[in-house]
Design a protein around this motif. Structure first.
Motif, PDB file in Angstrom:
ATOM      1  N   ALA A   1      -4.796  12.577 -22.060  1.00  0.00           N
ATOM      2  CA  ALA A   1      -4.460  13.200 -20.781  1.00  0.00           C
ATOM      3  C   ALA A   1      -4.070  12.173 -19.732  1.00  0.00           C
ATOM      4  O   ALA A   1      -3.485  12.524 -18.707  1.00  0.00           O
ATOM      5  CB  ALA A   1      -5.639  14.025 -20.283  1.00  0.00           C
ATOM      6  N   SER A   2      -4.380  10.900 -19.968  1.00  0.00           N
ATOM      7  CA  SER A   2      -3.992   9.884 -18.986  1.00  0.00           C
ATOM      8  C   SER A   2      -2.490   9.598 -19.071  1.00  0.00           C
ATOM      9  O   SER A   2      -1.967   8.797 -18.308  1.00  0.00           O
ATOM     10  CB  SER A   2      -4.782   8.593 -19.193  1.00  0.00           C
ATOM     11  OG  SER A   2      -4.356   7.950 -20.370  1.00  0.00           O
ATOM     12  N   ALA A   3      -1.816  10.226 -19.993  1.00  0.00           N
ATOM     13  CA  ALA A   3      -0.375   9.999 -20.137  1.00  0.00           C
ATOM     14  C   ALA A   3       0.405  11.279 -19.906  1.00  0.00           C
ATOM     15  O   ALA A   3       1.513  11.435 -20.419  1.00  0.00           O
ATOM     16  CB  ALA A   3      -0.067   9.437 -21.525  1.00  0.00           C
ATOM     17  N   THR A   4      -0.143  12.207 -19.109  1.00  0.00           N
ATOM     18  CA  THR A   4       0.544  13.488 -18.917  1.00  0.00           C
ATOM     19  C   THR A   4       1.983  13.300 -18.463  1.00  0.00           C
ATOM     20  O   THR A   4       2.896  13.930 -18.997  1.00  0.00           O
ATOM     21  CB  THR A   4      -0.199  14.344 -17.874  1.00  0.00           C
ATOM     22  OG1 THR A   4      -0.579  13.515 -16.792  1.00  0.00           O
ATOM     23  CG2 THR A   4      -1.409  15.025 -18.471  1.00  0.00           C
ATOM     24  N   ASP A   5       2.186  12.404 -17.483  1.00  0.00           N
ATOM     25  CA  ASP A   5       3.551  12.258 -16.952  1.00  0.00           C
ATOM     26  C   ASP A   5       4.493  11.678 -17.990  1.00  0.00           C
ATOM     27  O   ASP A   5       5.618  12.129 -18.160  1.00  0.00           O
ATOM     28  CB  ASP A   5       3.535  11.404 -15.675  1.00  0.00           C
ATOM     29  CG  ASP A   5       2.834  10.074 -15.872  1.00  0.00           C
ATOM     30  OD1 ASP A   5       2.035   9.963 -16.826  1.00  0.00           O
ATOM     31  OD2 ASP A   5       3.063   9.148 -15.082  1.00  0.00           O
ATOM     32  N   VAL A   6       3.996  10.676 -18.732  1.00  0.00           N
ATOM     33  CA  VAL A   6       4.841  10.040 -19.737  1.00  0.00           C
ATOM     34  C   VAL A   6       5.169  11.034 -20.856  1.00  0.00           C
ATOM     35  O   VAL A   6       6.307  11.113 -21.327  1.00  0.00           O
ATOM     36  CB  VAL A   6       4.131   8.795 -20.307  1.00  0.00           C
ATOM     37  CG1 VAL A   6       4.991   8.129 -21.359  1.00  0.00           C
ATOM     38  CG2 VAL A   6       3.825   7.815 -19.193  1.00  0.00           C
TER      39      VAL A   6
ATOM     40  N   PRO B   1       0.808  -1.236   0.000  1.00  0.00           N
ATOM     41  CA  PRO B   1       0.000   0.000   0.000  1.00  0.00           C
ATOM     42  C   PRO B   1       0.835   1.276   0.000  1.00  0.00           C
ATOM     43  O   PRO B   1       0.362   2.303  -0.479  1.00  0.00           O
ATOM     44  CB  PRO B   1      -0.811  -0.115   1.289  1.00  0.00           C
ATOM     45  CG  PRO B   1      -0.831  -1.555   1.627  1.00  0.00           C
ATOM     46  CD  PRO B   1       0.443  -2.129   1.093  1.00  0.00           C
ATOM     47  N   TYR B   2       2.045   1.234   0.550  1.00  0.00           N
ATOM     48  CA  TYR B   2       2.820   2.457   0.635  1.00  0.00           C
ATOM     49  C   TYR B   2       3.881   2.543  -0.456  1.00  0.00           C
ATOM     50  O   TYR B   2       4.748   3.401  -0.416  1.00  0.00           O
ATOM     51  CB  TYR B   2       3.458   2.593   2.023  1.00  0.00           C
ATOM     52  CG  TYR B   2       4.231   1.381   2.482  1.00  0.00           C
ATOM     53  CD1 TYR B   2       5.576   1.285   2.245  1.00  0.00           C
ATOM     54  CD2 TYR B   2       3.584   0.338   3.147  1.00  0.00           C
ATOM     55  CE1 TYR B   2       6.292   0.179   2.647  1.00  0.00           C
ATOM     56  CE2 TYR B   2       4.285  -0.774   3.548  1.00  0.00           C
ATOM     57  CZ  TYR B   2       5.641  -0.860   3.310  1.00  0.00           C
ATOM     58  OH  TYR B   2       6.343  -1.962   3.703  1.00  0.00           O
ATOM     59  N   HIS B   3       3.855   1.611  -1.421  1.00  0.00           N
ATOM     60  CA  HIS B   3       4.744   1.711  -2.575  1.00  0.00           C
ATOM     61  C   HIS B   3       3.951   2.237  -3.755  1.00  0.00           C
ATOM     62  O   HIS B   3       2.745   2.062  -3.837  1.00  0.00           O
ATOM     63  CB  HIS B   3       5.313   0.343  -2.940  1.00  0.00           C
ATOM     64  CG  HIS B   3       6.420  -0.088  -2.040  1.00  0.00           C
ATOM     65  ND1 HIS B   3       7.047  -1.291  -2.182  1.00  0.00           N
ATOM     66  CD2 HIS B   3       7.002   0.524  -0.982  1.00  0.00           C
ATOM     67  CE1 HIS B   3       7.976  -1.422  -1.245  1.00  0.00           C
ATOM     68  NE2 HIS B   3       7.956  -0.339  -0.503  1.00  0.00           N
ATOM     69  N   VAL B   4       4.644   2.859  -4.671  1.00  0.00           N
ATOM     70  CA  VAL B   4       3.979   3.334  -5.869  1.00  0.00           C
ATOM     71  C   VAL B   4       4.996   3.375  -6.981  1.00  0.00           C
ATOM     72  O   VAL B   4       6.199   3.461  -6.735  1.00  0.00           O
ATOM     73  CB  VAL B   4       3.323   4.711  -5.625  1.00  0.00           C
ATOM     74  CG1 VAL B   4       4.360   5.781  -5.432  1.00  0.00           C
ATOM     75  CG2 VAL B   4       2.354   5.067  -6.726  1.00  0.00           C
ATOM     76  N   SER B   5       4.523   3.267  -8.196  1.00  0.00           N
ATOM     77  CA  SER B   5       5.420   3.172  -9.335  1.00  0.00           C
ATOM     78  C   SER B   5       5.250   4.387 -10.240  1.00  0.00           C
ATOM     79  O   SER B   5       4.239   5.080 -10.190  1.00  0.00           O
ATOM     80  CB  SER B   5       5.107   1.883 -10.088  1.00  0.00           C
ATOM     81  OG  SER B   5       5.711   1.891 -11.345  1.00  0.00           O
ATOM     82  N   TYR B   6       6.233   4.603 -11.089  1.00  0.00           N
ATOM     83  CA  TYR B   6       6.126   5.666 -12.079  1.00  0.00           C
ATOM     84  C   TYR B   6       5.310   5.142 -13.277  1.00  0.00           C
ATOM     85  O   TYR B   6       5.253   3.947 -13.511  1.00  0.00           O
ATOM     86  CB  TYR B   6       7.523   6.096 -12.526  1.00  0.00           C
ATOM     87  CG  TYR B   6       7.551   6.824 -13.843  1.00  0.00           C
ATOM     88  CD1 TYR B   6       7.079   8.131 -13.933  1.00  0.00           C
ATOM     89  CD2 TYR B   6       8.027   6.197 -14.992  1.00  0.00           C
ATOM     90  CE1 TYR B   6       7.096   8.794 -15.142  1.00  0.00           C
ATOM     91  CE2 TYR B   6       8.038   6.865 -16.199  1.00  0.00           C
ATOM     92  CZ  TYR B   6       7.569   8.162 -16.275  1.00  0.00           C
ATOM     93  OH  TYR B   6       7.571   8.805 -17.460  1.00  0.00           O
TER      94      TYR B   6
END
Lengths: 519, 322
Positions: free
Chosen positions: A383-388, A284-289
């Motif tokens: 817009a779902s790929a803003t970061d990429v 729960p406290y990990h997250v990925s790019y």
């Protein structure tokens, strides 16, 4: 033997009565009618591969220490769901293939549904008497999206786990009942322990059963209403022109099932999808790019991203931010979709039955509206790929976000008049998109331009045949003779000898007496 | 008749007027579409053989426990050969048509409709009107069943939300503990460092996950806002790691700009003196709740109190503007 079984069943069920109608049912021929078939056959592949997977998958969020064959994960705390997904990928023969085919097939299923829906929309196939089938179709789309998301969530990997967390927050955001719905579904505050087994039973039983039922209704209504068709080849509002179910359409459509399976198998073999062993187990406290969902959830994820940071605060209550993009937007989307046939009847005043499809250009405003709406969802998807995108194009996240916040309004406004213009230009282009002959653009002395079709050359246009009413025996006779020069079976001989198949057919001893060329 | 045996009887075929019943098996519509049926037959046969070899290959690959690549490709080739063969058979070696069937009116005739209305409505009316009391009683019983059925169907699924959304495992005196169970000491982190911490009794907890950031030197008391005067001892700040937007872990700390970024939907929060994790970019609507800290006599970091507001995304009953 076949004759005996057939006779036994026929005496009890009267297969001959309804069966003849069915085998003679006419299916119009157009490439765009295969889009729905892709969806149907993807569902078949999903069921087949899904049954395989369900034999090995363990729907449990119980934490265990991984000791399996994938070395990099050894010693990590993972859920049984995650461990069993890894095991069925690496230790079960053809398991990885079945899993990848299942996942690819889900993506193809959703894609085919959406493109099929666009076909029906742009050719106005939803008009009376098919409003009901349109509504069933929209519901199939909704259920397919839900079930895709559930299936994607089951392996309990880091990316899908983050998706489940977001879905909890979205449920929680519903006014009045949100917190109740969320705790009831998850069996408590996030993450709970019930969610994997519950998602599993919804994914493998409840939703597939509903989808199968609605799919049956969808197909039954096609039989009841008969298929729509494009103009030309003698098609009118009063007939259906095409090929009979048996044997022509049967051969083609079953061949098509295998072709869809072939593409799915090749994708499953050669193109890796959802390699959860690279993502790692959900913590729960990990997250990925680059946390992106499967493509059909992209529009919702994009909406979540570009929504301004607004919330509504009321005395003692609030409407959270996620409610607007993740509940209101899909709610409005699907309500409008289902209501569209009736809205359009209101606007046009046209409440007549239509069995002939329109070419999109012939209803320019309808087409423009569809294209503009579609572009709205394309922008959300982007817009779902803003970061990429920001990373890939080396621009600031700020710029990308504001680009999409503006584009969501500008793009549809540009697409509408553009589509309208293209439709109207096409209307004035003789035979545009219809024949393979060239259009010649002429310039008049005054400076105006016009288009004419070039002269036909020999072989440019095959002779247009008028449709003939289907008559079984004649077809049998013809198939036994024209189709095969070697034919010398009793039916073939009779047909050639007497110049008509009717006598030939009645001469055959058994009902299922099949010409030799067919054996 | 001779052209039956020729090239599919295509030559000299004049379009036939619709509805004329003289169309026989020698009409062009009944001929196969292929110009050379024998050649097409050979091609279809070849495709079927390809399909057969593909399936055989799949069997061999399975038997040999081959890689996913060979398993999938052989299966794909099998389906491809079979499918392409069947489609070609249907398209080129069967009567090319077009054939037609007529549509029939979809609605009922006036007579049908009248008869049905008569049977259904009048019969029902007589049956129901005579026993109006029974109808009411039956409706009541059904309604009660509907209500009681909803209880086990819904209510047993999970607990009522009640306080679940308002509290975390953090309380006054909780030690800041790492995911591996080690208590965090004031000397553990350098300036600019971050660590995910939990209360000792809820290690790994999805709701209590908290980000500990060291933004200042030892001895520096970091004040994010005036009402939180002593919440940031020795340069340490602690914020809930659950995003106020959609609940993702706000996992990326950008040391240079002193900002926290949520990787899910790119909300950005300002951290540091005078910066109480207020969202400055993206969809997050509220600041991340701050956990008040103190350093105990042995140098361990502990919570002064639990969070003073619900952590994570909003919900209907939450209220308030904080």
């Amino acid at each position: 033997m076949i004759d005996a079984v057939y006779g036994w069943l026929d005496d009890r069920l009267n297969i001959s009565g309804s069966g003849r109608k069915l085998v003679n049912k006419i299916f119009p021929d157009h490439w765009s009618f295969m889009l729905g078939e892709i969806a149907l056959y993807s569902f078949v592949i999903l069921l087949a591969t899904g049954v395989f997977l369900s034999l090995y998958f363990i729907p449990s969020s119980k934490q265990i220490v991984y000791t399996g064959s994938y070395v990099p994960l050894r010693g990590l705390h993972v859920s049984e769901a995650y461990a069993s997904t890894i095991a069925l990928s690496f230790n079960v023969r053809a398991g990885l293939l079945m899993r990848q085919m299942h996942h690819w097939s889900a993506n193809i299923f959703l894609g085919a549904i959406v493109v099929h829906m666009c076909r029906v929309f742009f050719t106005s196939g939803f008009r009376r008497p098919r409003e009901l089938n349109w509504i069933i179709g929209v519901n199939l789309l909704i259920l397919a999206i839900f079930n895709g998301f559930l299936g994607y969530s089951l392996p309990d990997d880091l990316i899908s786990g983050t998706g489940i967390r977001i879905s909890f927050s979205i449920l929680e955001s519903i006014p009045f009942v949100g917190s109740y719905l969320a705790t009831f579904l998850f069996g408590g505050q996030f993450p709970g322990s019930a969610i994997i087994p519950r998602f599993f039973i919804i994914h493998v039983l409840i939703l597939p059963a509903i989808i199968a039922g609605l799919l049956g209704a969808h197909l039954a209504l096609i039989v009841r209403n008969k298929h729509t068709q494009f103009r030309g080849r003698g098609a009118t509002e009063k007939n259906v022109v095409g090929a009979p179910l048996w044997p022509t359409f049967f051969a083609k459509t079953n061949g098509f099932l295998f072709l869809v399976a072939a593409v799915t198998a090749i994708l499953g073999a050669a193109v890796q999808i959802n390699p959860i062993w690279l993502y790692g187990p959900y913590v729960p406290y990990h997250v990925s790019y680059a946390v992106q969902p499967d493509w059909y959830m992209g529009w919702l994820d994009g909406a979540l991203r570009i929504m301004p940071s607004w919330e509504i605060h009321l005395p003692g209550h609030m409407v959270p931010n996620a409610f607007f993009p993740a509940i209101l937007l899909p709610g409005v989307t699907f309500t409008l979709l289902m209501a569209w046939p009736f809205v359009e009847q209101r606007i046009t005043g046209d409440r007549l039955e239509h069995h002939l499809l329109e070419r999109p250009r012939d209803r320019p405003h309808h087409t423009a509206l569809g294209a503009a709406t579609l572009s709205f969802y394309f922008v959300l998807f982007g817009a779902s790929a803003t970061d990429v995108l920001a990373n890939y194009l080396s621009v600031s996240l700020n710029f990308v976000l504001w680009f999409f916040r503006i584009a969501i309004f500008v793009v549809p406004l540009v697409i509408y008049p553009m589509t309208l213009k293209i439709c109207r230009e096409l209307q004035h282009t003789p035979g545009g998109g219809k024949t393979k002959r060239h259009n010649i653009v002429l310039r008049s002395p005054e400076g105006g331009y016009s288009t004419v079709v070039s002269q036909a050359r020999p072989g440019d246009e095959p002779p247009v045949l008028e449709p003939v009413p289907l008559d079984g025996p004649e077809l049998v006779g013809a198939m036994a003779t024209g189709a095969d020069r070697r034919s010398s079976g009793p039916l073939g001989a009779a047909a050639t000898g007497q110049g008509g198949g009717v006598a030939g057919a009645s001469r055959a001893r058994g009902v299922f007496r099949i010409p030799r060329s067919y054996r | 008749m001779s052209d039956l045996h020729g090239q599919g009887g295509r030559a000299g075929a004049a379009p036939l007027a619709p509805g004329i019943e003289t169309v026989g098996p020698d009409a062009p519509q009944f001929q196969v579409a292929a110009a050379h049926p024998r050649g097409m037959e050979r091609r279809v046969a070849l495709l079927f053989i390809v399909g057969l070899l593909g399936f055989a290959g799949f069997g061999a690959a399975y038997w040999q426990n081959s890689t996913n690549y060979f398993l999938g490709l052989s299966l794909g080739v099998g389906f491809l050969g079979l499918g392409a063969g069947m489609v070609a058979w249907g398209k080129y070696l069967m009567p090319r048509g077009p054939f037609s069937e007529s549509r029939h009116p979809l609605g009922p005739s006036v007579e049908e409709k009248e008869k049905f209305v008569e049977d259904f409505a009048s019969r029902g009316k007589v049956a129901l009107q005579r026993r109006g009391f029974l109808v009411k009683l039956l409706s009541l019983a059904s309604a009660v069943f509907g209500i009681v059925a909803a209880f086990p169907l819904l209510r047993s699924l999970g607990p009522l939300p009640k306080k679940l959304f308002y509290t975390t495992a953090w309380r006054r005196g909780s030690y800041l503990t790492t995911a591996y169970g080690r208590r965090v000491h004031v000397d553990d982190i350098d300036v600019g460092g971050v660590l995910t911490v939990f209360p000792g009794d809820d290690i790994g907890g999805a709701l209590s996950q908290t980000l500990l950031i060291r933004v200042g030197q030892p001895g520096e008391n970091v004040v994010t806002e005036p009402s939180r005067a002593n919440w940031g001892p020795d340069g340490y700040l602690a914020f809930s790691k659950v995003c106020t937007h959609a609940g993702c872990p706000v996992g990326l700390y950008q040391r240079l700009t002193q900002q926290l970024l949520c990787p899910c939907h790119q909300s950005l929060f300002d951290i540091g003196p005078g910066r109480p994790a207020v969202p400055v970019f993206g969809p997050a609507p509220r600041p991340l709740p701050q956990l008040p800290l103190r350093v105990d006599s042995r140098g361990y970091l502990r919570a002064r109190a639990g969070y003073d507001e619900p952590v994570g995304p909003g919900f209907w009953e939450r209220g308030g503007t904080t």
